[in-house]
Design a protein around this motif. Structure first.
Motif, PDB file in Angstrom:
ATOM      1  N   ALA A  42      13.324   6.934 -31.318  1.00  0.00           N
ATOM      2  CA  ALA A  42      14.323   6.046 -30.717  1.00  0.00           C
ATOM      3  C   ALA A  42      14.757   6.564 -29.353  1.00  0.00           C
ATOM      4  CB  ALA A  42      15.530   5.903 -31.646  1.00  0.00           C
ATOM      5  N   ALA A  43      14.930   7.886 -29.238  1.00  0.00           N
ATOM      6  CA  ALA A  43      15.307   8.459 -27.941  1.00  0.00           C
ATOM      7  C   ALA A  43      14.205   8.246 -26.909  1.00  0.00           C
ATOM      8  CB  ALA A  43      15.612   9.951 -28.104  1.00  0.00           C
ATOM      9  N   ASP A  44      12.945   8.392 -27.321  1.00  0.00           N
ATOM     10  CA  ASP A  44      11.830   8.178 -26.396  1.00  0.00           C
ATOM     11  C   ASP A  44      11.774   6.726 -25.935  1.00  0.00           C
ATOM     12  OD1 ASP A  44       9.069   9.059 -25.275  1.00  0.00           O
ATOM     13  OD2 ASP A  44       8.618   7.272 -26.476  1.00  0.00           O
ATOM     14  N   LEU A  45      11.930   5.794 -26.872  1.00  0.00           N
ATOM     15  CA  LEU A  45      11.905   4.380 -26.511  1.00  0.00           C
ATOM     16  C   LEU A  45      13.063   4.019 -25.586  1.00  0.00           C
ATOM     17  CD1 LEU A  45      10.973   2.940 -30.005  1.00  0.00           C
ATOM     18  CD2 LEU A  45       9.553   2.802 -27.965  1.00  0.00           C
ATOM     19  N   THR A  46      14.246   4.571 -25.883  1.00  0.00           N
ATOM     20  CA  THR A  46      15.416   4.284 -25.048  1.00  0.00           C
ATOM     21  C   THR A  46      15.226   4.830 -23.638  1.00  0.00           C
ATOM     22  OG1 THR A  46      16.851   4.323 -26.996  1.00  0.00           O
ATOM     23  CG2 THR A  46      17.897   4.561 -24.850  1.00  0.00           C
ATOM     24  N   ALA A  47      14.759   6.080 -23.538  1.00  0.00           N
ATOM     25  CA  ALA A  47      14.583   6.692 -22.216  1.00  0.00           C
ATOM     26  C   ALA A  47      13.534   5.945 -21.401  1.00  0.00           C
ATOM     27  CB  ALA A  47      14.192   8.159 -22.382  1.00  0.00           C
ATOM     28  N   VAL A 369       5.020   7.413 -40.180  1.00  0.00           N
ATOM     29  CA  VAL A 369       4.993   5.949 -40.169  1.00  0.00           C
ATOM     30  C   VAL A 369       6.400   5.387 -40.380  1.00  0.00           C
ATOM     31  CG1 VAL A 369       4.109   3.907 -41.344  1.00  0.00           C
ATOM     32  CG2 VAL A 369       2.607   5.868 -40.932  1.00  0.00           C
ATOM     33  N   VAL A 370       7.101   5.915 -41.381  1.00  0.00           N
ATOM     34  CA  VAL A 370       8.445   5.415 -41.687  1.00  0.00           C
ATOM     35  C   VAL A 370       9.396   5.713 -40.529  1.00  0.00           C
ATOM     36  CG1 VAL A 370      10.411   5.656 -43.242  1.00  0.00           C
ATOM     37  CG2 VAL A 370       8.100   5.565 -44.166  1.00  0.00           C
ATOM     38  N   GLY A 371       9.347   6.940 -39.993  1.00  0.00           N
ATOM     39  CA  GLY A 371      10.266   7.329 -38.925  1.00  0.00           C
ATOM     40  C   GLY A 371      10.068   6.534 -37.653  1.00  0.00           C
ATOM     41  N   ILE A 372       8.805   6.348 -37.237  1.00  0.00           N
ATOM     42  CA  ILE A 372       8.556   5.590 -36.014  1.00  0.00           C
ATOM     43  C   ILE A 372       8.920   4.124 -36.198  1.00  0.00           C
ATOM     44  CG2 ILE A 372       6.724   4.789 -34.479  1.00  0.00           C
ATOM     45  CD1 ILE A 372       5.425   7.511 -34.772  1.00  0.00           C
ATOM     46  N   ALA A 373       8.601   3.567 -37.363  1.00  0.00           N
ATOM     47  CA  ALA A 373       8.995   2.180 -37.624  1.00  0.00           C
ATOM     48  C   ALA A 373      10.515   2.035 -37.616  1.00  0.00           C
ATOM     49  CB  ALA A 373       8.427   1.728 -38.972  1.00  0.00           C
ATOM     50  N   LEU A 374      11.201   3.014 -38.199  1.00  0.00           N
ATOM     51  CA  LEU A 374      12.657   2.976 -38.196  1.00  0.00           C
ATOM     52  C   LEU A 374      13.204   3.132 -36.782  1.00  0.00           C
ATOM     53  CD1 LEU A 374      15.203   2.833 -39.959  1.00  0.00           C
ATOM     54  CD2 LEU A 374      15.095   5.321 -40.192  1.00  0.00           C
ATOM     55  N   GLY A 375      12.594   4.007 -35.980  1.00  0.00           N
ATOM     56  CA  GLY A 375      13.034   4.179 -34.600  1.00  0.00           C
ATOM     57  C   GLY A 375      12.841   2.920 -33.776  1.00  0.00           C
ATOM     58  N   LEU A 376      11.683   2.248 -33.947  1.00  0.00           N
ATOM     59  CA  LEU A 376      11.451   0.994 -33.242  1.00  0.00           C
ATOM     60  C   LEU A 376      12.469  -0.061 -33.640  1.00  0.00           C
ATOM     61  CD1 LEU A 376       7.557   0.779 -33.410  1.00  0.00           C
ATOM     62  CD2 LEU A 376       8.904   0.693 -31.320  1.00  0.00           C
ATOM     63  N   ALA A 381      17.206  -3.308 -32.463  1.00  0.00           N
ATOM     64  CA  ALA A 381      18.455  -3.880 -32.975  1.00  0.00           C
ATOM     65  C   ALA A 381      19.662  -3.427 -32.160  1.00  0.00           C
ATOM     66  CB  ALA A 381      18.634  -3.506 -34.442  1.00  0.00           C
ATOM     67  N   LEU A 382      19.626  -2.183 -31.698  1.00  0.00           N
ATOM     68  CA  LEU A 382      20.781  -1.633 -30.986  1.00  0.00           C
ATOM     69  C   LEU A 382      20.618  -1.682 -29.469  1.00  0.00           C
ATOM     70  CD1 LEU A 382      21.465   1.523 -33.202  1.00  0.00           C
ATOM     71  CD2 LEU A 382      22.599  -0.700 -33.300  1.00  0.00           C
ATOM     72  N   GLN A 383      19.632  -2.418 -28.970  1.00  0.00           N
ATOM     73  CA  GLN A 383      19.408  -2.453 -27.529  1.00  0.00           C
ATOM     74  C   GLN A 383      20.640  -2.886 -26.750  1.00  0.00           C
ATOM     75  OE1 GLN A 383      15.851  -4.456 -26.259  1.00  0.00           O
ATOM     76  NE2 GLN A 383      16.571  -4.760 -24.180  1.00  0.00           N
ATOM     77  N   PRO A 384      21.356  -3.956 -27.141  1.00  0.00           N
ATOM     78  CA  PRO A 384      22.576  -4.302 -26.380  1.00  0.00           C
ATOM     79  C   PRO A 384      23.621  -3.185 -26.380  1.00  0.00           C
ATOM     80  CG  PRO A 384      21.892  -6.123 -27.795  1.00  0.00           C
ATOM     81  CD  PRO A 384      21.077  -4.941 -28.194  1.00  0.00           C
ATOM     82  N   VAL A 385      23.768  -2.512 -27.525  1.00  0.00           N
ATOM     83  CA  VAL A 385      24.738  -1.411 -27.603  1.00  0.00           C
ATOM     84  C   VAL A 385      24.300  -0.258 -26.716  1.00  0.00           C
ATOM     85  CG1 VAL A 385      25.887   0.212 -29.147  1.00  0.00           C
ATOM     86  CG2 VAL A 385      25.376  -2.108 -29.934  1.00  0.00           C
ATOM     87  N   PHE A 397      11.073  -3.388 -22.593  1.00  0.00           N
ATOM     88  CA  PHE A 397      11.012  -2.570 -23.805  1.00  0.00           C
ATOM     89  C   PHE A 397       9.682  -1.830 -23.772  1.00  0.00           C
ATOM     90  CE2 PHE A 397      10.507  -1.705 -28.346  1.00  0.00           C
ATOM     91  CZ  PHE A 397      11.745  -1.157 -28.616  1.00  0.00           C
ATOM     92  N   ASP A 398       9.741  -0.602 -23.298  1.00  0.00           N
ATOM     93  CA  ASP A 398       8.543   0.163 -22.959  1.00  0.00           C
ATOM     94  C   ASP A 398       8.102   1.000 -24.151  1.00  0.00           C
ATOM     95  OD1 ASP A 398       6.504   1.421 -21.717  1.00  0.00           O
ATOM     96  OD2 ASP A 398       7.678   2.318 -20.104  1.00  0.00           O
ATOM     97  N   VAL A 399       7.012   0.590 -24.786  1.00  0.00           N
ATOM     98  CA  VAL A 399       6.428   1.330 -25.907  1.00  0.00           C
ATOM     99  C   VAL A 399       5.188   2.045 -25.384  1.00  0.00           C
ATOM    100  CG1 VAL A 399       5.435   1.185 -28.211  1.00  0.00           C
ATOM    101  CG2 VAL A 399       7.304  -0.345 -27.564  1.00  0.00           C
ATOM    102  N   ARG A 400       5.182   3.353 -25.478  1.00  0.00           N
ATOM    103  CA  ARG A 400       4.041   4.150 -25.015  1.00  0.00           C
ATOM    104  C   ARG A 400       3.337   4.737 -26.232  1.00  0.00           C
ATOM    105  NH1 ARG A 400       5.625   6.749 -19.174  1.00  0.00           N
ATOM    106  NH2 ARG A 400       6.839   4.950 -18.444  1.00  0.00           N
ATOM    107  N   PRO A 401       2.181   4.163 -26.588  1.00  0.00           N
ATOM    108  CA  PRO A 401       1.497   4.575 -27.828  1.00  0.00           C
ATOM    109  C   PRO A 401       1.159   6.057 -27.872  1.00  0.00           C
ATOM    110  CG  PRO A 401       0.577   2.522 -26.972  1.00  0.00           C
ATOM    111  CD  PRO A 401       1.488   3.057 -25.928  1.00  0.00           C
TER     112      PRO A 401
END
Length: 950
Positions: A42-47, A369-376, A381-385, A397-401
């Motif tokens: 989640a931190a990587d996706l946010t940054a 798998v569970v952690g990355i799916a949960l982070g995504l 869901a929390l993008q506005p926040v 929304f930058d996803v870097r595989p």
């Protein structure tokens, strides 16, 4: 190669089936690994999403324009940074003069632009200023902006959320942040302070890069110019407007770097889209050549950021391995018969290790798998926040595989590392021991404790060396971390030492302690995990409370406790002082109120910061023999040793308390409000004699005031070390005793003396004491009245030192408590799973049903208590070491400051405070809470064990 491949495929298949059979244990380990992975992903996706590309940055800064231009205000050529973030004069000319007025600056900028731009270029002017507007709550300072929103080139600068764009005079739009802060909405009216013209809010917008900015946007010439005229007509200071221009030049190249340099020659600063997207080489930037630098912006070192990231990730992996390792160990023991069958059918030690390691790989892969799916999911869901917290909209929304794949590999690696020690232990068991369930006699290793002792000694020495050397806090932190790892390595031995206390304990705690000592493979990692969490909390608590004690020592009260002041510093504010005083006495529980006046020279609206014509100053003259040698031009010739000695001279003593005017006019009531109880001082002021709290200006019982009519000449004389020219007024003065504290006032004149001297005074404000404490409702009522009056009144009530709320420390303590309870709970659950047969045997031979619950509580409490005690001891070292390093650094800074004669530099006071309250809570409350929680969630009954299958 084929045999190796097939053996690992079989091992993975066996591990997958075993994980599916033991769903509870597998879910526990999976959750421990997946939660940090979810946070990291989640931190990587946010940054990455918040990181804007050069094109996105240019669009948000410039919209559809090619450049934005503003006047540097120097009246001469400049050299600028390619991004427009900094500039400097082209020549070292100290005599550059600012343009005389805003209008001339605007005309000069427009003329310079015409000389640089092609004939078909288009311009859109933007004007900005800070103003105050009336809201339902009072007055709110906002940024006002004038811009023609119908122009195509401003598209992208803002986003209209609802309503419509302003089209005529009296209409404006507001940011969502302003509407939320002001309590207004689309359709409301807002009136700027100083104006009688209401403006209707016809729309709401947001600035993608500044979501929390309160701003109003109006058509050009409809807001700032009318407000400026209204303020000046009322005798108040006008609006300070900053102008800039958005420019489109046409063509494919846009506003090139050559055009930027031509604009710099005219004194213009340019932010160009073409230059932002394709910056010139550093060798072609004159500013970099002049400054002799590379032009790199001042940001934290990437190496430091990487080191911090690696440290945090490493500690997280260590925590997970410490907690997950015992689960794999218990799983290996529960599957020892299956592992024994593998050995009986020809499998060797590497096959046993492969099966246990495969368990870590399977759980790690599932956790990835569970952690990355949960982070995504969480990030989406929390993008506005998240955007509101960051204050900026995401670009995409930058996803870097590749980065997510690296995070997944980290999860698999963590699971693999957690299973290493159980795999080695399981592979060393003989086939007979595995098939019969016997554990055999195991001898504790000696290498790890020796390494732990060496690490403790070496880490402690490094931390001590860092605290007294120039290397500083980095070495202290490194040595403390090494010492903590040494304590972790010693944990199995220390657990064994704790076991010797079992002989004096009752049955249930004795059984719990002996079980913990007997099964150090699952106890020691849990204790180490608790140790690490508690050590961090204790270290931060030690540092935090020591810093608070230092800040408490340095705190300088501006007034006696419970005393307040309400003063008006704005020009012309003296007219509103009587009404303000009435509101003060009406809304607050005032016990004593002392009304103050100030002396004015020239126009009554002038204050000591006024630079307009007709405004003067009042100076208290200090005789030459009483002036501090460290003040004035002669200070440059003073040597180092002499400067240190003079810093302690009574003539160089300065008050660290701030007041707007050092000379005020008041009666003896002021002394009562300031808690000055010296009878001679009170009687002197009551009898009409001036009172001086500063001994330097007093000579032969008199003090001289100089009325300076030209403030600019006064400042020039001060720079030369001379007294300012002006008219002198001499007063007989009473010198207050050294113990009398006037909280920044140097001279108090009685009203009769100023009247007799022919001085002009105006109302300034009031100092007061309260009968009790003013409630929040009373303060809000007073602030509401002051806002309704439209005055800029500064209200202050001395409440003494207000330490930090301790929220950060509270969060750390809660985190340590959760980790402690979690680690102890994991160890307790594993102990129950590992000793289920023993518990059922106890029930079969007549043990009370509550024994299971009591034993479970003590097992959890024992693990928590051991970890907390060891962690508390380990956490004191880095906290104390960091404070000692700070003490040495502050002592060095004090020596350097005293050399230059800084009189306001206090002698370093860097205490070390042990957080006894935090230690008491951790040592007593956390283990007790963990034990009670474990006892409550454990069932007291259990079925009698069946005979094990042969």
């Amino acid at each position: 190669m084929k045999s190796w491949y097939h053996s690992w495929v079989a091992a993975l298949r066996i591990a997958r089936r075993d994980a599916w059979r033991a769903k509870g244990r597998s879910a526990l380990v999976l959750a421990m690994i997946a939660l940090p992975i979810a946070g990291v992903s989640a931190a990587d996706l946010t940054a990455r999403s918040a990181e804007l590309s050069a094109e996105q940055q240019a669009q948000r800064k410039l919209g559809a324009a090619d450049a934005q231009v503003e006047n540097a205000g120097l009246g001469g050529p400049i050299l600028q940074h390619p991004k427009g973030v900094g500039w400097a004069p082209a020549a070292d000319d100290k005599d550059l003069r600012l343009p005389p007025s805003r209008g001339n600056t605007r005309d000069a900028t427009a003329g310079a632009l015409k000389a640089v731009l092609p004939a078909d270029a288009e311009l859109v002017q933007e004007s900005k200023a800070h103003i105050r507007v009336r809201t339902p709550y009072g007055l709110l300072e906002v940024q006002a902006r004038e811009l023609d929103t119908a122009q195509p080139m401003v598209r992208g600068l803002f986003t209209l959320d609802r309503g419509q764009l302003p089209e005529r005079h009296g209409e404006l739009i507001a940011t969502e942040a302003f509407l939320e802060e002001s309590g207004l909405h689309v359709g409301s009216s807002v009136t700027p302070r100083g104006s009688t013209t209401p403006y209707t809010i016809v729309g709401a917008y947001e600035k993608p890069d500044e979501l929390r900015t309160s701003e109003l946007l109006a058509p050009p010439g409809t807001l700032l110019a009318p407000l400026d005229q209204a303020l000046q007509a009322a005798g108040m200071r006008g609006v300070a407007v900053e102008d800039s221009w958005f420019v489109t030049v046409g063509g494919r190249e846009g506003f090139t770097w050559n055009m930027v340099q031509q604009a710099n020659a005219k004194g213009l600063v340019v932010v160009s889209k073409a230059v932002l997207l394709n910056p010139p080489p550093n060798s072609e930037v004159p500013l970099f050549r002049k400054q002799g630098g590379s032009g790199s912006e001042v940001f934290p070192s990437r190496a430091t950021e990487l080191a911090a990231l690696v440290t945090v990730v490493g500690l997280a992996m260590l925590e997970i391995c410490l907690l997950a390792g015992p689960a794999f160990a218990v799983g290996a023991r529960r599957s020892r018969r299956q592992l024994g069958l593998v050995g009986a059918n020809g499998g060797d030690r590497r096959h046993i290790r492969a099966i246990v390691l495969s368990g870590g790989i399977v759980i790690g892969a599932a956790a990835a798998v569970v952690g990355i799916a949960l982070g995504l999911t969480l990030t989406l869901a929390l993008q506005p926040v998240l955007e509101q917290q960051l204050g900026t909209r995401f670009g995409d929304f930058d996803v870097r595989p590749l980065e997510l794949l690296g995070i997944a590999a980290l999860a698999v690696l963590t699971g693999l590392l957690a299973a290493v020690a159980p795999a080695v232990t399981a592979s060393r068991q003989t086939v007979l021991a595995s098939l019969t369930g016997r554990r055999g006699v195991r001898r504790a290793g000696r290498v790890l404790p020796v390494l732990g002792l060496v690490a403790i000694g070496l880490g402690g020495a490094i931390a001590l060396f860092g605290s007294v050397s120039e290397l500083g806090v980095v070495v202290v932190a490194g040595g403390s971390a090494l010492a903590e790892l040494g304590i972790v390595a010693l944990t199995p031995v220390l657990v064994g030492l704790f076991g010797r206390a079992g002989r004096w304990l009752p049955l249930a705690p004795r059984l719990a302690l002996r079980d913990a000592v007997r099964n150090r493979g699952r106890t020691a990692p849990a204790v180490a995990a608790v140790l690490a969490a508690v050590a961090g909390t204790v270290a931060v608590a030690t540092y935090d409370q020591s810093r608070e004690a230092e800040e408490r020592h340095r705190y300088v009260s501006q007034l006696p406790d419970g005393t307040g002041k309400l003063v008006l510093n704005e020009e012309g504010g003296w007219r509103e002082v009587p009404a303000v005083r009435e509101a003060l006495s009406r809304d607050l529980p005032v016990a004593v109120r002392a009304d103050l006046e100030r002396i004015v020279v020239g126009k009554p609206d002038c204050n000591q910061y006024s630079i307009e014509a007709g405004c003067g100053l009042v100076e208290v003259l200090v005789p030459k023999d009483r002036q501090c040698p460290l003040s004035g031009p002669q200070a440059q010739e003073i040597g180092r040793d002499q400067a240190r000695a003079l810093a302690k001279d009574w003539r160089c003593a300065e008050s660290s308390r701030y007041v707007e005017y050092s000379t005020v006019v008041a009666d003896e009531t002021l002394l009562k409000a300031l808690a000055v109880t010296d009878p001679g001082t009170v009687q002197a002021l009551k009898a009409g004699q001036a009172v001086s709290f500063d001994p330097r200006p007093v000579k032969d019982g008199k003090v001289t005031l100089r009325l300076v009519t030209d403030s600019e000449k006064a400042r020039e004389a001060e720079e030369r070390g001379e007294d300012p020219p002006g008219q002198d007024k001499v007063f007989a003065v009473h010198q207050a005793p050294a113990g009398a504290e006037a909280y920044g006032f140097r001279l108090v004149l009685p009203p009769a003396a100023t009247k007799a001297a022919g001085l002009t005074t105006v109302a300034y404000g009031s100092y007061f004491t309260l009968d009790g404490k003013a409630s929040s409702e009373q303060r809000q009522r007073l602030n509401g009245e002051l806002d309704w009056m439209g005055v800029d009144a500064a209200l202050y009530v001395e409440e003494g030192f207000q330490g930090g709320e301790g929220m950060f420390l509270l969060v750390l303590s809660v985190f340590a408590g959760l980790v402690t309870v979690g680690a102890a709970g994991i160890a307790t659950g594993l102990a129950q799973a590992d000793a289920e047969a023993d518990l059922k045997t106890l029930s079969a031979v007549g043990a009370a049903p509550r024994l299971r619950r009591t034993l479970s509580g003590f097992q959890c409490g024992v693990v928590a208590a051991m970890g907390v005690v060891l962690g508390s001891a380990a956490g004191l070292l880095p906290g104390i070491g960091l404070r000692l390093a700070e003490r040495r650094e502050q002592a060095r800074m004090y020596r350097e400051a005293s050399f230059f004669g800084f009189r306001d530099t206090a002698t370093p006071y860097v205490p070390v405070v042990v957080p006894w309250e935090t230690l008491a809570v951790l040592i007593v409350a956390v283990p007790l809470g963990a034990a009670l929680l474990a006892a409550l969630v454990t069932r007291s009954g259990g079925a009698v064990a069946r005979r094990a299958a042969g």
